[in-house]
Motif scaffolding. Structure first.
Motif, PDB file in Angstrom:
ATOM      1  N   GLY A   1      43.847  44.544  23.740  1.00 44.05           N
ATOM      2  CA  GLY A   1      43.885  45.953  24.092  1.00 44.05           C
ATOM      3  C   GLY A   1      42.579  46.516  24.621  1.00 44.05           C
ATOM      4  N   ALA A   2      42.691  47.631  25.357  1.00 43.56           N
ATOM      5  CA  ALA A   2      41.555  48.406  25.841  1.00 43.56           C
ATOM      6  C   ALA A   2      42.092  49.771  26.250  1.00 43.56           C
ATOM      7  N   ASP A   3      41.322  50.818  25.972  1.00 41.22           N
ATOM      8  CA  ASP A   3      41.816  52.155  26.310  1.00 41.22           C
ATOM      9  C   ASP A   3      40.724  53.103  26.793  1.00 41.22           C
ATOM     10  N   GLN A   4      39.615  52.548  27.278  1.00 39.13           N
ATOM     11  CA  GLN A   4      38.533  53.384  27.804  1.00 39.13           C
ATOM     12  C   GLN A   4      38.511  53.263  29.329  1.00 39.13           C
ATOM     13  N   PRO A   5      38.751  54.355  30.057  1.00 41.17           N
ATOM     14  CA  PRO A   5      38.819  54.279  31.520  1.00 41.17           C
ATOM     15  C   PRO A   5      37.602  53.632  32.169  1.00 41.17           C
ATOM     16  N   THR A   6      36.402  53.964  31.700  1.00 42.21           N
ATOM     17  CA  THR A   6      35.190  53.391  32.301  1.00 42.21           C
ATOM     18  C   THR A   6      35.145  51.887  32.082  1.00 42.21           C
TER      19      THR A   6
ATOM     20  N   PHE B   1      46.712  47.821  27.841  1.00 42.24           N
ATOM     21  CA  PHE B   1      45.668  48.571  28.535  1.00 42.24           C
ATOM     22  C   PHE B   1      46.216  49.968  28.787  1.00 42.24           C
ATOM     23  N   GLU B   2      45.643  50.968  28.137  1.00 42.68           N
ATOM     24  CA  GLU B   2      46.155  52.332  28.235  1.00 42.68           C
ATOM     25  C   GLU B   2      45.110  53.257  28.834  1.00 42.68           C
ATOM     26  N   ASP B   3      45.590  54.349  29.449  1.00 36.67           N
ATOM     27  CA  ASP B   3      44.736  55.320  30.131  1.00 36.67           C
ATOM     28  C   ASP B   3      43.951  54.644  31.245  1.00 36.67           C
ATOM     29  N   VAL B   4      44.633  53.767  31.983  1.00 35.68           N
ATOM     30  CA  VAL B   4      44.005  53.082  33.115  1.00 35.68           C
ATOM     31  C   VAL B   4      43.923  54.063  34.286  1.00 35.68           C
ATOM     32  N   PRO B   5      42.740  54.229  34.908  1.00 38.24           N
ATOM     33  CA  PRO B   5      42.627  55.151  36.041  1.00 38.24           C
ATOM     34  C   PRO B   5      43.621  54.814  37.152  1.00 38.24           C
ATOM     35  N   ALA B   6      44.162  55.847  37.783  1.00 35.71           N
ATOM     36  CA  ALA B   6      45.220  55.671  38.782  1.00 35.71           C
ATOM     37  C   ALA B   6      44.789  54.780  39.934  1.00 35.71           C
ATOM     38  N   ASN B   7      43.496  54.825  40.289  1.00 38.09           N
ATOM     39  CA  ASN B   7      43.048  54.038  41.440  1.00 38.09           C
ATOM     40  C   ASN B   7      42.960  52.540  41.147  1.00 38.09           C
ATOM     41  N   LEU B   8      43.260  52.151  39.915  1.00 35.18           N
ATOM     42  CA  LEU B   8      43.219  50.735  39.547  1.00 35.18           C
ATOM     43  C   LEU B   8      44.604  50.091  39.558  1.00 35.18           C
ATOM     44  N   GLU B   9      45.584  50.772  40.155  1.00 33.14           N
ATOM     45  CA  GLU B   9      46.952  50.240  40.145  1.00 33.14           C
ATOM     46  C   GLU B   9      47.018  48.813  40.689  1.00 33.14           C
TER      47      GLU B   9
ATOM     48  N   ALA C   1      54.297  60.205  31.485  1.00 32.82           N
ATOM     49  CA  ALA C   1      53.140  60.361  30.602  1.00 32.82           C
ATOM     50  C   ALA C   1      51.869  60.783  31.333  1.00 32.82           C
ATOM     51  N   GLY C   2      51.982  61.326  32.543  1.00 31.42           N
ATOM     52  CA  GLY C   2      50.817  61.831  33.263  1.00 31.42           C
ATOM     53  C   GLY C   2      49.823  60.743  33.590  1.00 31.42           C
ATOM     54  N   SER C   3      48.552  61.012  33.304  1.00 30.14           N
ATOM     55  CA  SER C   3      47.498  60.064  33.660  1.00 30.14           C
ATOM     56  C   SER C   3      47.646  58.738  32.933  1.00 30.14           C
ATOM     57  N   TYR C   4      48.308  58.742  31.796  1.00 30.41           N
ATOM     58  CA  TYR C   4      48.448  57.503  31.038  1.00 30.41           C
ATOM     59  C   TYR C   4      49.372  56.503  31.731  1.00 30.41           C
ATOM     60  N   SER C   5      50.196  56.959  32.641  1.00 31.03           N
ATOM     61  CA  SER C   5      51.115  56.050  33.329  1.00 31.03           C
ATOM     62  C   SER C   5      50.783  55.881  34.807  1.00 31.03           C
ATOM     63  N   ALA C   6      49.693  56.512  35.262  1.00 28.86           N
ATOM     64  CA  ALA C   6      49.406  56.587  36.691  1.00 28.86           C
ATOM     65  C   ALA C   6      49.136  55.233  37.328  1.00 28.86           C
ATOM     66  N   ALA C   7      48.596  54.279  36.581  1.00 29.56           N
ATOM     67  CA  ALA C   7      48.202  52.986  37.165  1.00 29.56           C
ATOM     68  C   ALA C   7      49.271  51.917  37.028  1.00 29.56           C
TER      69      ALA C   7
END
Length: 536
Positions: free
Chosen positions: A287-292, A327-335, A365-371
């Protein structure tokens, strides 16, 4: 028969290659692929001996690839599955005569039925030096599957290019890629996708790729009934897992990414050995959940390769059956980066006989599902675990159910419409509900299913109303401090009703977060009919 089951038609006793990125973690095999989107695919296929570069140490990723070159690489890559290899059979084209560098490749391909004149124009010869197009490689791939032990049959009216595209053959190519022709970097990604599709076919009961794919079971051929361990000790989790006879697949949440790009955690092989003896599969959660942190991990091909190597090595050492990626809260640009990572990981796990799965939030789920490119992920991994819980979550100030029938069905329908095969989709259910203070709804807390049931049984919780939208009872209770709370009854009967969607929609199975929030006696009600519990 339409699209046939690959597993019943193909028997591959062992794979003759494996992921070798570890050997190139610090030294790449070519001097010009450091910034290539296809770096991992190029490294893996080179290590397996399927592709090669040039004598000057370059790969020339941006150079065009010809029909002849692609066909040679494809024959190498698929040889473990098709058995076809270069050989001078005496059959060839007027422009590919004995003595040509690719004579034996083209000759074998023609004899094997890979070059279909209805799909690829060979009226004036093979045109070995023409730049390979997506249509060319799709026709080669489909014909190879048709004339091998796979015995693929295209659905009526479906072209090879449509089938290949829907199957995910071109996933991972950047948006800037030529929509018609391939260069050498594109070819490496496509070849790895071919390899992945064939590997997946050996691990799934049914063929999931392509239009009209159907199925009703997970990778083992038995409906998945999954449970997640979280927060306990290895000893307590093992005891609980062995007692939960309704569960046939355990996900151990024990490996998490730190700032040094290392997964921290350990799991002794004895854990999986004990559960294997009880007839259960075991997956390790990474797991990982930090966008940076996720940006650093996924945008670099070198970092992705290093993560893949870690996951494969740690999973192998723990003797688990697969890796589950959370992997949660992945930034959208990392799809595209996330999709590429899962393709690379899946290939590596399959080469070691292990499965891949990913946990995804619902599309709403908004930003949490964007990627999450649900369709691409569904065509890549063995199983997609859809977290259909927290419809109302801790951050909501309007109380509501943690899960409800119409909400779950809507999200399942969305993923199926997005291209996730039904028999790769696992329905995620909560073993908890959530309570809100009646006079301050900014305050909420989760209540384990077992606690909720005992509160209702003891009379501490008093039924107040029926929520018409969810069809669930809304109960109130007063705690020891005199504070009043309300919660929706996401109880065993509700979970059974909602879980029945997994049977109705012929999904791979169902999964529960988290084990320990229930009592053993509740499983007989929770598990819907059609997802039979194993006898241990």
């Amino acid at each position: 028969m339409g699209t046939k089951s690959w597993l019943s038609l193909l028997a591959v006793t062992s794979l003759t290659y494996s992921l070798s990125t570890a050997a190139f973690a610090n030294t790449l095999p070519y001097t010009d692929i450091g910034n290539s989107f296809a770096q991992a695919a190029i490294v893996n296929l080179t290590a397996a001996g399927d592709i090669h570069g040039y004598a000057n140490g370059t790969f020339e990723p941006n150079q065009m690839i010809t029909r002849g070159q692609f066909l040679a690489y494809m024959m190498n890559t698929l040889q473990p599955y098709t058995g076809v290899k270069p050989a001078a059979t005496g059959t060839t084209f007027s422009d590919v005569l004995p003595g040509n560098w690719d004579y034996s490749v083209v000759s074998s391909a023609q004899s094997a039925g890979w070059i279909n004149p209805y799909w690829i124009d060979v009226s004036k010869g093979f045109d070995e030096n023409n730049q390979a197009s997506r249509g060319d490689v799709a026709s080669f791939f489909v014909a190879a599957l048709e004339h091998s032990s796979f015995h693929l049959q295209l659905p009526e009216g479906t072209t090879p290019l449509t089938f290949a595209t829907d199957s995910g053959l071109f996933y991972g190519l950047p948006a800037s890629a030529n929509p018609i022709y391939l260069n050498r970097a594109d070819a490496a990604v496509v070849l790895q996708n071919m390899q992945t599709l064939c590997q997946q076919a050996t691990l799934h009961e049914t063929m999931h790729i392509g239009p009209g794919a159907t199925g009703a079971t997970g990778a083992t051929g038995t409906p998945i009934v999954m449970g997640f361990n979280y927060g306990g000790t290895i000893a307590s989790d093992l005891t609980e897992d062995e007692q939960d006879t309704a569960i046939n697949t355990v996900v151990y949440d024990g490996f998490h990414l730190d700032s040094s790009m290392q997964f921290q955690g350990s799991l002794p092989a004895s854990f999986a050995d004990s559960l294997h003896a009880a007839g259960k599969q075991v997956w390790a959660l990474f797991g990982a959940d930090q966008p940076t942190l996720l940006t650093q991990a996924l945008t670099s091909a070198t970092n992705r390769a290093a993560l893949v190597t870690q996951i494969v090595q740690m999973s192998s050492a723990s003797q688990v059956d697969g890796a589950n990626i959370d992997f949660e809260d992945v930034p959208a640009n990392l799809e595209s980066d996330l999709t590429m990572f899962m393709q690379e990981l899946t290939t590596a796990l399959h080469a070691k006989g292990m499965q891949s799965s990913i946990d995804v939030t619902v599309p709403s789920a908004g930003s949490y599902s964007a990627a999450y490119n649900y369709g691409a992920l569904g065509q890549t991994v063995n199983d997609v675990f859809l977290m259909t819980y927290d419809e109302s979550w801790s951050g909501d100030t309007t109380p509501g159910p943690v899960t409800s029938l119409s909400w779950v069905q809507g999200n399942v329908n969305t993923l199926l419409q997005d291209g996730v095969p039904a028999n790769r989709l696992v329905l995620g259910m909560p073993l908890y509900t959530r309570a809100w203070q009646t006079n301050n709804t900014s305050q909420s807390q989760s209540i384990p299913l077992s606690t909720m049931e005992s509160m209702i049984a003891s009379g501490q919780a008093v039924q107040s109303t029926m929520d018409a939208t969810s069809g669930q009872s809304v109960d109130v209770y007063t705690d020891s401090s005199g504070i009043q709370w309300e919660f929706w009854q996401d109880g065993p009967n509700t979970l059974n009703t909602i879980g029945s969607l997994a049977v109705q929609d012929q999904l791979a199975g169902i999964g529960y977060w988290q084990l320990g929030d229930e009592t053993a006696s509740e499983w007989t009600t929770i598990i819907p009919s059609g997802l039979a519990a194993p006898s241990n």
